[in-house]
Design an enzyme around this catalytic site. Structure first.
Site, PDB file in Angstrom:
ATOM      1  N   GLU A  48      -9.359  -6.832   6.154  1.00  0.00           N
ATOM      2  CA  GLU A  48      -9.780  -7.260   4.824  1.00  0.00           C
ATOM      3  C   GLU A  48      -8.817  -8.348   4.310  1.00  0.00           C
ATOM      4  OE1 GLU A  48     -12.489  -6.602   3.519  1.00  0.00           O
ATOM      5  OE2 GLU A  48     -12.242  -7.273   1.459  1.00  0.00           O
ATOM      6  N   PHE A  49      -7.517  -8.028   4.273  1.00  0.00           N
ATOM      7  CA  PHE A  49      -6.529  -9.071   3.985  1.00  0.00           C
ATOM      8  C   PHE A  49      -5.166  -8.689   4.550  1.00  0.00           C
ATOM      9  CE2 PHE A  49      -6.405  -6.336   0.242  1.00  0.00           C
ATOM     10  CZ  PHE A  49      -5.062  -6.255  -0.103  1.00  0.00           C
ATOM     11  N   VAL A  54       9.679 -10.164   3.750  1.00  0.00           N
ATOM     12  CA  VAL A  54      10.961  -9.902   4.415  1.00  0.00           C
ATOM     13  C   VAL A  54      11.665  -8.886   3.529  1.00  0.00           C
ATOM     14  CG1 VAL A  54      13.177 -10.893   5.101  1.00  0.00           C
ATOM     15  CG2 VAL A  54      11.068 -12.157   5.504  1.00  0.00           C
ATOM     16  N   ARG A 112       3.684   4.791  14.849  1.00  0.00           N
ATOM     17  CA  ARG A 112       3.879   5.975  13.996  1.00  0.00           C
ATOM     18  C   ARG A 112       2.595   6.229  13.228  1.00  0.00           C
ATOM     19  NH1 ARG A 112       9.133   3.369  11.985  1.00  0.00           N
ATOM     20  NH2 ARG A 112      10.419   3.627  13.832  1.00  0.00           N
ATOM     21  N   GLU A 146       7.544  -4.762  11.781  1.00  0.00           N
ATOM     22  CA  GLU A 146       6.702  -3.577  11.580  1.00  0.00           C
ATOM     23  C   GLU A 146       5.363  -4.014  10.989  1.00  0.00           C
ATOM     24  OE1 GLU A 146       7.868   0.605  10.039  1.00  0.00           O
ATOM     25  OE2 GLU A 146       7.186  -0.467   8.264  1.00  0.00           O
ATOM     26  N   ASN A 155      -3.449   1.826   0.395  1.00  0.00           N
ATOM     27  CA  ASN A 155      -2.572   0.786  -0.145  1.00  0.00           C
ATOM     28  C   ASN A 155      -2.378   0.954  -1.654  1.00  0.00           C
ATOM     29  OD1 ASN A 155      -1.030  -1.674   0.242  1.00  0.00           O
ATOM     30  ND2 ASN A 155      -2.646  -2.684  -0.914  1.00  0.00           N
ATOM     31  N   ILE A 160       1.616   2.144  -5.769  1.00  0.00           N
ATOM     32  CA  ILE A 160       2.015   2.814  -7.010  1.00  0.00           C
ATOM     33  C   ILE A 160       3.185   3.769  -6.765  1.00  0.00           C
ATOM     34  CG2 ILE A 160       1.201   4.592  -8.639  1.00  0.00           C
ATOM     35  CD1 ILE A 160      -1.457   2.946  -8.670  1.00  0.00           C
TER      36      ILE A 160
HETATM   37  P1  0O2 Z   1      10.639  -1.860   1.519  1.00  0.00           P
HETATM   38  O1  0O2 Z   1      11.549  -2.909   1.927  1.00  0.00           O
HETATM   39  O2  0O2 Z   1      10.803  -1.496   0.065  1.00  0.00           O
HETATM   40  O3  0O2 Z   1       9.220  -2.143   1.903  1.00  0.00           O
HETATM   41  P2  0O2 Z   1      11.991   5.754   5.806  1.00  0.00           P
HETATM   42  O4  0O2 Z   1      13.283   6.368   6.225  1.00  0.00           O
HETATM   43  O5  0O2 Z   1      10.968   6.754   5.291  1.00  0.00           O
HETATM   44  O6  0O2 Z   1      12.173   4.571   4.880  1.00  0.00           O
HETATM   45  P3  0O2 Z   1      10.660   5.670   8.342  1.00  0.00           P
HETATM   46  O7  0O2 Z   1      10.276   7.110   8.229  1.00  0.00           O
HETATM   47  O8  0O2 Z   1      11.465   5.247   9.523  1.00  0.00           O
HETATM   48  O9  0O2 Z   1      11.395   5.093   7.058  1.00  0.00           O
HETATM   49  O10 0O2 Z   1       9.340   4.888   8.270  1.00  0.00           O
HETATM   50  P4  0O2 Z   1       9.145   3.405   8.666  1.00  0.00           P
HETATM   51  O11 0O2 Z   1       8.097   3.341   9.701  1.00  0.00           O
HETATM   52  O12 0O2 Z   1      10.436   2.720   8.957  1.00  0.00           O
HETATM   53  O13 0O2 Z   1       8.576   2.782   7.348  1.00  0.00           O
HETATM   54  C1  0O2 Z   1       9.286   2.496   6.251  1.00  0.00           C
HETATM   55  C2  0O2 Z   1       8.309   1.748   5.349  1.00  0.00           C
HETATM   56  O14 0O2 Z   1       7.058   2.468   5.353  1.00  0.00           O
HETATM   57  C3  0O2 Z   1       8.721   1.746   3.904  1.00  0.00           C
HETATM   58  O15 0O2 Z   1       9.469   0.638   3.621  1.00  0.00           O
HETATM   59  C4  0O2 Z   1       7.390   1.689   3.179  1.00  0.00           C
HETATM   60  O16 0O2 Z   1       6.842   0.387   3.222  1.00  0.00           O
HETATM   61  C5  0O2 Z   1       6.549   2.568   4.054  1.00  0.00           C
HETATM   62  N1  0O2 Z   1       6.689   3.978   3.661  1.00  0.00           N
HETATM   63  C6  0O2 Z   1       7.152   4.978   4.420  1.00  0.00           C
HETATM   64  N2  0O2 Z   1       7.117   6.144   3.755  1.00  0.00           N
HETATM   65  C7  0O2 Z   1       6.595   5.883   2.540  1.00  0.00           C
HETATM   66  C8  0O2 Z   1       6.292   6.680   1.391  1.00  0.00           C
HETATM   67  O17 0O2 Z   1       6.479   7.901   1.349  1.00  0.00           O
HETATM   68  N3  0O2 Z   1       5.770   6.030   0.309  1.00  0.00           N
HETATM   69  C9  0O2 Z   1       5.530   4.691   0.302  1.00  0.00           C
HETATM   70  N4  0O2 Z   1       5.015   4.145  -0.792  1.00  0.00           N
HETATM   71  N5  0O2 Z   1       5.818   3.907   1.370  1.00  0.00           N
HETATM   72  C10 0O2 Z   1       6.339   4.493   2.472  1.00  0.00           C
HETATM   73  P5  0O2 Z   1      10.626   0.795   2.521  1.00  0.00           P
HETATM   74  O18 0O2 Z   1      11.745   1.558   3.096  1.00  0.00           O
HETATM   75  O19 0O2 Z   1      10.019   1.320   1.273  1.00  0.00           O
HETATM   76  O20 0O2 Z   1      11.132  -0.651   2.348  1.00  0.00           O
END
Ligand code: 0O2
Length: 218
Positions: A48-49, A54, A112, A146, A155, A160
């Site tokens: 879709e989009f 970074v 994952r 990623e 999304n 939110i």
């Molecule tokens: P940014 O820079 O704010 O986007 P974790 O330890 O949970 O952070 P994990 O389990 O290794 O990381 O998961 P992974 O695959 O590294 O993914 C991390 C990113 O997935 C997060 O980036 C979010 O974009 C998304 N994500 C993972 N868990 C959640 C969650 O519970 N809620 C939301 N809204 N997003 C999630 P960051 O860390 O937020 O970085």
């Protein structure tokens, strides 16, 4: 200051992040191009989009502290370059995944599945970690990135929840958490309902949307 990366050592963030900026830029163009190809052929696009970002410095540092990264292995962090592919239906996620697996311009090193294994928070998405090759004036590099694939409903919820997490510094009040858990259930239920009438929606969209959607690219 970057205590983790050496108290008195300077660290050039711009230099460090440049290859990630390039990676996100290239991937966004390529994956948006995939949607355009579908639309040109007059067939339904599972994409879709596409957005990309970074990771912010404060977010990199927070994760580095949590996972004990040092300046020497910071480039092993997998989500400094992040791409998000939004789709309409859960079924599209598997189609996009197949599409990514067939590509020759990067290598998938990890997947994952937070759709069949939803996080405790209620988070659902499919994450694919890739190694993406780039050419710079300093030579060839392999950059981790990623790719998150999610429906519009997933999304909406994640966007939110992410801002609430930011607002409360990761300590969302219990009553808000309960609401979020309920909302996650509703979002999953909406995805299911939409999947059931998917074929009908897709037919309607092809009749109604395609010429306009293609015009948006011009
Ligand atoms: P940014 O820079 O704010 O986007 P974790 O330890 O949970 O952070 P994990 O389990 O290794 O990381 O998961 P992974 O695959 O590294 O993914 C991390 C990113 O997935 C997060 O980036 C979010 O974009 C998304 N994500 C993972 N868990 C959640 C969650 O519970 N809620 C939301 N809204 N997003 C999630 P960051 O860390 O937020 O970085």
């Amino acid at each position: 200051k970057l205590p983790l990366l050496g108290v008195n050592m300077s660290f050039d963030w711009e230099d460090f992040l440049d290859p990630y900026v390039q990676t996100v830029g290239e991937l966004k163009i390529k994956l948006r191009g995939v949607r355009k190809q579908y639309l040109k052929k007059g067939i339904y696009s599972p994409i879709e989009f596409v957005t990309g970002r970074v990771k912010r410095r404060d977010s990199i540092l927070k994760k580095a502290r949590k996972r004990s990264y040092t300046r020497d292995n910071l480039s092993e962090m997998e989500d400094i370059a992040g791409i998000r592919i939004m789709v309409q239906f859960v079924e599209d996620i598997w189609e996009v995944l197949d599409l990514l697996k067939k590509r020759n311009d990067f290598k998938i090193i990890e997947e994952r599945d937070y759709i069949n294994n939803q996080k405790v928070s209620g988070y659902r998405s499919y994450h694919v970690i890739i190694q993406y090759p780039i050419d710079t004036i300093d030579g060839f590099r392999i950059i981790n990135a990623e790719i998150q694939i999610r429906t519009l409903a997933m999304n909406f919820w994640a966007t939110i929840e992410h801002s609430l997490n930011y607002k409360y510094g990761g300590m969302i009040p219990e009553d808000v958490k309960v609401r979020l858990t309920n909302a996650a259930r509703e979002a999953a239920s909406m995805d299911l309902e939409m999947s059931i009438i998917r074929e009908e929606i897709q037919e309607a969209q092809l009749l109604f949307d395609s010429p306009q959607a293609l015009a948006d690219y011009k």
